[in-house]
Motif scaffolding. Structure first.
Motif, short mmCIF file in Angstrom:
data_model
loop_
_atom_site.label_atom_id
_atom_site.label_comp_id
_atom_site.label_asym_id
_atom_site.label_seq_id
_atom_site.Cartn_x
_atom_site.Cartn_y
_atom_site.Cartn_z
N SER A 162 0.84 -1.14 0.03
CA SER A 162 -0.10 0.42 -0.17
C SER A 162 1.09 1.01 0.23
CB SER A 162 -0.68 0.18 1.42
OG SER A 162 -2.07 -1.40 1.00
N VAL A 163 0.20 2.40 -0.55
CA VAL A 163 1.34 3.43 -0.77
C VAL A 163 0.22 4.98 -0.73
CG1 VAL A 163 3.36 3.05 -2.09
CG2 VAL A 163 0.96 3.91 -2.81
N LYS A 164 0.67 5.70 -0.12
CA LYS A 164 0.09 7.09 0.01
C LYS A 164 0.66 8.85 0.04
CE LYS A 164 2.40 7.73 4.80
NZ LYS A 164 2.30 7.69 6.05
N PRO A 165 -0.22 9.68 -0.45
CA PRO A 165 -0.12 10.21 -1.03
C PRO A 165 1.37 10.78 -1.01
CG PRO A 165 -1.77 11.07 -0.40
CD PRO A 165 -0.89 9.45 0.07
N GLY A 166 2.34 11.19 -1.73
CA GLY A 166 3.51 11.29 -1.91
C GLY A 166 4.52 10.38 -1.36
N GLU A 167 4.41 9.48 -1.10
CA GLU A 167 5.47 8.05 -1.62
C GLU A 167 5.77 7.38 -3.10
OE1 GLU A 167 4.74 5.84 2.74
OE2 GLU A 167 3.20 5.26 0.58
N THR A 168 7.04 7.72 -3.12
CA THR A 168 7.03 6.73 -4.74
C THR A 168 7.59 5.52 -4.87
OG1 THR A 168 9.68 7.33 -4.58
CG2 THR A 168 8.38 9.27 -5.25
N TRP A 169 8.12 5.00 -6.20
CA TRP A 169 8.00 3.82 -6.26
C TRP A 169 8.62 3.33 -7.59
CZ3 TRP A 169 3.22 4.62 -6.40
CH2 TRP A 169 2.07 4.86 -7.16
N ASP A 170 9.05 2.26 -7.85
CA ASP A 170 10.00 2.30 -9.23
C ASP A 170 9.05 1.36 -10.31
OD1 ASP A 170 12.40 3.50 -8.30
OD2 ASP A 170 13.23 2.12 -7.96
N GLY A 171 8.88 1.46 -11.23
CA GLY A 171 8.41 0.32 -12.09
C GLY A 171 9.25 -0.66 -12.37
N ASN A 172 8.63 -1.72 -13.41
CA ASN A 172 9.37 -2.44 -14.04
C ASN A 172 10.59 -1.48 -15.48
OD1 ASN A 172 9.33 -4.42 -12.93
ND2 ASN A 172 7.00 -4.75 -13.46
N GLY A 173 12.30 -1.98 -15.12
CA GLY A 173 12.05 -1.04 -15.99
C GLY A 173 12.80 -1.74 -17.35
N LYS A 174 13.81 -1.45 -18.24
CA LYS A 174 14.27 -2.21 -19.54
C LYS A 174 15.52 -2.30 -19.07
CE LYS A 174 9.88 -1.71 -22.25
NZ LYS A 174 9.29 -2.10 -23.06
N SER A 175 15.95 -3.23 -19.71
CA SER A 175 17.50 -3.02 -19.54
C SER A 175 18.05 -4.64 -21.17
CB SER A 175 18.50 -4.24 -18.54
OG SER A 175 18.22 -5.71 -18.54
N TYR A 181 17.96 0.22 -19.59
CA TYR A 181 18.46 1.71 -20.48
C TYR A 181 16.88 2.53 -20.23
CZ TYR A 181 15.21 -0.97 -23.39
OH TYR A 181 13.98 -2.05 -24.08
N LEU A 182 16.21 1.95 -19.27
CA LEU A 182 14.65 2.50 -19.45
C LEU A 182 14.27 2.65 -17.49
CD1 LEU A 182 11.89 4.27 -19.91
CD2 LEU A 182 10.52 1.48 -20.03
N LYS A 183 13.97 4.10 -16.97
CA LYS A 183 13.79 3.89 -15.42
C LYS A 183 12.54 4.35 -15.50
CE LYS A 183 18.73 3.74 -13.83
NZ LYS A 183 19.84 3.72 -13.03
N ILE A 184 11.64 4.18 -14.52
CA ILE A 184 10.15 4.60 -14.02
C ILE A 184 10.20 4.65 -12.79
CG2 ILE A 184 7.92 4.31 -14.43
CD1 ILE A 184 8.52 2.75 -16.41
N THR A 185 9.91 5.78 -12.03
CA THR A 185 9.46 6.19 -11.18
C THR A 185 8.29 6.70 -10.81
OG1 THR A 185 11.71 6.84 -10.50
CG2 THR A 185 10.03 7.69 -8.96
#
Length: 259
Positions: A162-175, A181-185
């Motif tokens: 679970s997450v709340k406002p202001g929190e971040t997480w990383d998505g599934n990047g690619k390499s 070569y792809l990073k997602i936040t």
């Protein structure tokens, strides 16, 4: 169009319980058998040399639900493209008769004619993992790039907790060969009475991708239904080569999902 199909499923985030704006929420896909959605997608390029606009309308059905796996199908109902090239203007419409199309329009039509008004099957899981290949009812494969609806570009990787406002997480990047070569936040921006708003930033590393690019976007999700209301994103792609004049292209994409 690089990313294709799944903007919709981000669309289908379901918030498992009622939350105030400060309480954490767990985002998961919770589709139901028989659900169907209409998707309107627009892609615009502000490239000075070859500007273009692509518009498509599609429909998605949820055919089966097996636990956390949702079997779905998509049909691109119509496709339009306007562009200016050195060879002249293109004003393509998939509903236009081929004998009325210009040579440029016919060339564009040849690429997508077999994928319009045709059902394609795919799967998505509760955490947002979507198959990158699609099959027609005869089992013939089609990659997402072949289907003229860029939903992959809006695909959201759900966090493990679970997450709340202001929190971040990383998505599934690619390499490639272990080099990212792809990073997602992602960032949970806001929870209102009826909506959940999530922003994201994607960075493409020029060393390992075709070009350097920064992509920023926002998802607006219906809190009660857990479905996408709207997605918008902007990409700045740097095609400049060392010693050359700066060459940056701006792309904007939007998608709206309705019942």
């Amino acid at each position: 169009m690089k990313k294709l199909f799944i903007l919709f499923f981000v669309a289908s985030c379901f918030i498992t319980c009622k939350n105030t704006s400060d309480e954490p929420i767990l985002l998961r896909i919770n589709l139901k058998k028989g659900e169907k959605f209409d998707i309107k997608y627009t892609l615009k390029s502000e490239d000075k040399k070859t500007p273009f606009t692509i518009e498509s309308k599609s429909k998605v059905w949820v055919d089966e639900v097996y636990g956390n796996i949702f079997k779905c199908r998509v049909n691109v109902l119509s496709l339009k493209m306007k562009s200016k090239t050195s060879d002249g203007e293109i004003n393509y419409n998939s509903s236009k008769k081929t004998e009325e199309m210009s040579l440029n329009e016919l060339s564009f039509h040849e690429k997508f004619k077999d994928n319009i008004n045709k059902d394609y099957l795919f799967e998505v899981n509760a955490k947002g993992g979507v198959s990158t290949t699609f099959t027609d009812e005869n089992g013939k494969y089609a990659y997402s790039d072949d289907i003229p609806v860029d939903l992959e570009g809006f695909f959201l990787d759900f966090p493990d907790k679970s997450v709340k406002p202001g929190e971040t997480w990383d998505g599934n990047g690619k390499s490639i060969n272990g080099n990212d070569y792809l990073k997602i936040t992602y960032t949970l921006e806001e929870i209102t009475k009826n909506k959940v708003i999530i922003s994201f930033v994607s960075v493409y590393n020029k060393l390992y991708a075709e070009s350097e690019a920064i992509e920023k976007g926002k998802y607006i999700i219906d809190k009660e239904k857990g479905r996408l209301i709207e997605v918008s994103l902007e990409t700045i792609q740097d095609l400049s080569k060392k010693g050359d004049v700066e060459n940056k292209i701006k792309l904007t994409q939007t998608m709206e999902v309705t019942d």
